[in-house]
Enzyme design. Structure first.
Site, PDB file in Angstrom:
ATOM      1  CE  LYS A 133      -1.866  -1.845  12.142  1.00  0.00           C
ATOM      2  NZ  LYS A 133      -0.867  -1.203  11.420  1.00  0.00           N
ATOM      3  CB  ILE A 189      -0.914   0.056   1.134  1.00  0.00           C
ATOM      4  CG1 ILE A 189      -1.937  -1.243   1.155  1.00  0.00           C
ATOM      5  CG2 ILE A 189      -1.859   1.324   1.262  1.00  0.00           C
ATOM      6  CD1 ILE A 189      -2.651  -1.263   2.478  1.00  0.00           C
ATOM      7  CE1 TYR A 223      -1.409  -6.413  11.611  1.00  0.00           C
ATOM      8  CE2 TYR A 223      -3.350  -7.338  10.830  1.00  0.00           C
ATOM      9  CZ  TYR A 223      -2.450  -6.383  10.745  1.00  0.00           C
ATOM     10  OH  TYR A 223      -2.417  -5.527   9.504  1.00  0.00           O
ATOM     11  CG  ASP A 259       9.924  -0.292   3.805  1.00  0.00           C
ATOM     12  OD1 ASP A 259       8.647  -0.291   3.554  1.00  0.00           O
ATOM     13  OD2 ASP A 259      10.554  -1.433   4.109  1.00  0.00           O
ATOM     14  CG  ASN A 260      12.559  -2.763   8.059  1.00  0.00           C
ATOM     15  OD1 ASN A 260      11.648  -2.925   7.305  1.00  0.00           O
ATOM     16  ND2 ASN A 260      12.360  -2.776   9.458  1.00  0.00           N
ATOM     17  CG  LEU A 297       0.712   2.916   5.287  1.00  0.00           C
ATOM     18  CD1 LEU A 297       0.918   4.390   5.377  1.00  0.00           C
ATOM     19  CD2 LEU A 297       0.561   2.654   3.781  1.00  0.00           C
TER      20      LEU A 297
END
Ligand SMILES: NC(=O)c1ccc[n+]([C@@H]2O[C@H](COP(=O)([O-])OP(=O)(O)OC[C@H]3O[C@@H](n4cnc5c(N)ncnc54)[C@H](O)[C@@H]3O)[C@@H](O)[C@H]2O)c1
Length: 336
Positions: free
Chosen positions: A164, A17, A160, A36-37, A81
């Protein structure tokens, strides 16, 4: 002359995304930094963006405070994200994956508190747990204010949803305590090009199997129903919600509302790929290990989004599947 151009940071920008969000923001004329990693994301997803002089990619773990600080100091909008994503990864989860999200949100919100860019968190329909299966309220029951119902902490898949939820709690707490402009979007099964099936999502996994002529592997009996959202529709909504002045502190369900069973989805994908794959049913225990629980029905209640934004989803499931198949690298190779 004053310009409308914004500087945006997208964490998880090399993911599925995130990379589409990067492309959409660049198309609007903004400056974009993707962080980003590459733990589950791919630099290839940013190939199109790399050609743009308003884009920069930083290969970094977002919990690295001192390296993230200068990026956030100079941004107007931060889209968070970066995450470990999905129940399959959660079912195989290690403490490392749980801590990844907690360390990330801790660092990011600390920096947002300091530098005050607008902040958007991508949360998930998983937040509701098995509420729809347990209540008899029908899909209308699952508004953003609905109670949540989770299984035991011994069942890893609920980690998860739990993590979140903590991200949402922290975001809302910072909004109330610090007056930050925060927006939370709960996404429902987003699909589209660049999504990979390796960590569990059903659509890319089925497409991969259908294009390879392998049997389509359905976990459970296939009667579980889901709604899917095409990535372009989700992105358009995310950016619009971020840019409204009246969304601070708000949560929105973002998702398509036409449910399809997983068996019907398999049939549709086989048909649209033009393949002849058979279907095999795999017990949840084989796919996810023991103590797995699935959610039978998940339909978003998008009344709030509809009232605030008007009807915003244009792509139906068949169209979304066709577009995703057409963009698949293997289809591109075959047609060359
Ligand atoms: N795909 C869906 O259907 C869906 C549904 C609901 C919610 N979401 C949420 O949307 C967001 C994006 O999901 P996606 O489907 O694009 O997944 P993805 O795995 O493709 O993207 C996540 C990205 O975050 C990166 N990342 C993870 N931890 C990081 C860290 N500590 N530092 C830097 N980068 C890190 C990964 O490398 C990856 O590129 C996630 O927050 C997810 O929870 C997705």
């Amino acid at each position: 002359m004053k310009t409308d151009r914004r500087t945006c940071v997208v964490t998880g920008g090399a993911g599925f995304i995130g990379s589409h969000l990067v492309d959409a923001l660049l198309a609007r004329g903004d400056n974009v930094v993707a962080v980003d990693n590459l733990s589950t994301g791919h630099a290839d997803n940013l190939e199109q963006a790399q050609a743009n002089s308003r884009f920069r990619f930083v290969n970094l773990d977002v919990s690295q405070r001192s390296l993230m600080a200068p990026l956030i100091a100079n941004c107007d909008e931060l889209y968070h994200l970066a995450s470990y994503v999905g129940v399959k990864l959660a079912a195989q989860t290690s403490s490392q994956t749980i801590l990844n999200n907690l360390r990330s949100i801790d660092t990011i919100l600390d920096l947002v508190t300091h530098y005050k860019p607008r902040f958007l968190l991508t949360s998930t329909s998983e937040i509701y747990g098995k509420a729809l299966d347990v209540y008899d309220a029908g899909p209308d029951g699952l508004s953003e204010h609905a109670d949540r119902v989770y299984g035991s902490t011994e069942v890893h898949r609920w980690s998860y949803a739990g993590i979140k939820s903590v991200e949402e709690f922290l975001t809302l707490a910072k909004h109330h305590e610090e007056g930050l402009h925060t927006v939370i979007v709960r996404l429902f099964n987003v699909i589209g090009p660049r999504q990979v099936g390796r960590h569990g999502p059903v659509v890319p996994r089925f497409i991969e199997q259908a294009l390879s002529g392998e049997p389509i592997s359905i976990y459970g009996d296939g009667s579980q129903r889901r709604c899917f959202t095409f990535v372009d529709d989700a992105i358009q909504t995310i950016v619009s919600l971020m840019r409204r002045d009246d969304t601070a502190g708000e949560i929105f369900n973002v998702g398509g509302t036409d449910p399809i069973s997983i068996s019907e989805l398999a049939e549709l994908i086989v048909k649209e790929t033009g393949g002849d794959s058979s279907v095999e049913y795999i017990p949840y225990e084989t796919a996810y290990g023991t103590h797995f629980e699935d959610v039978h029905l998940r339909i978003p209640n998008t009344r709030k989004l509809d009232e605030w934004m008007g009807k915003s989803f244009e792509t139906d499931i068949a169209d979304a599947i066709r577009k995703t198949i057409a963009a698949h690298p293997r289809v591109g190779n075959l047609s060359k």
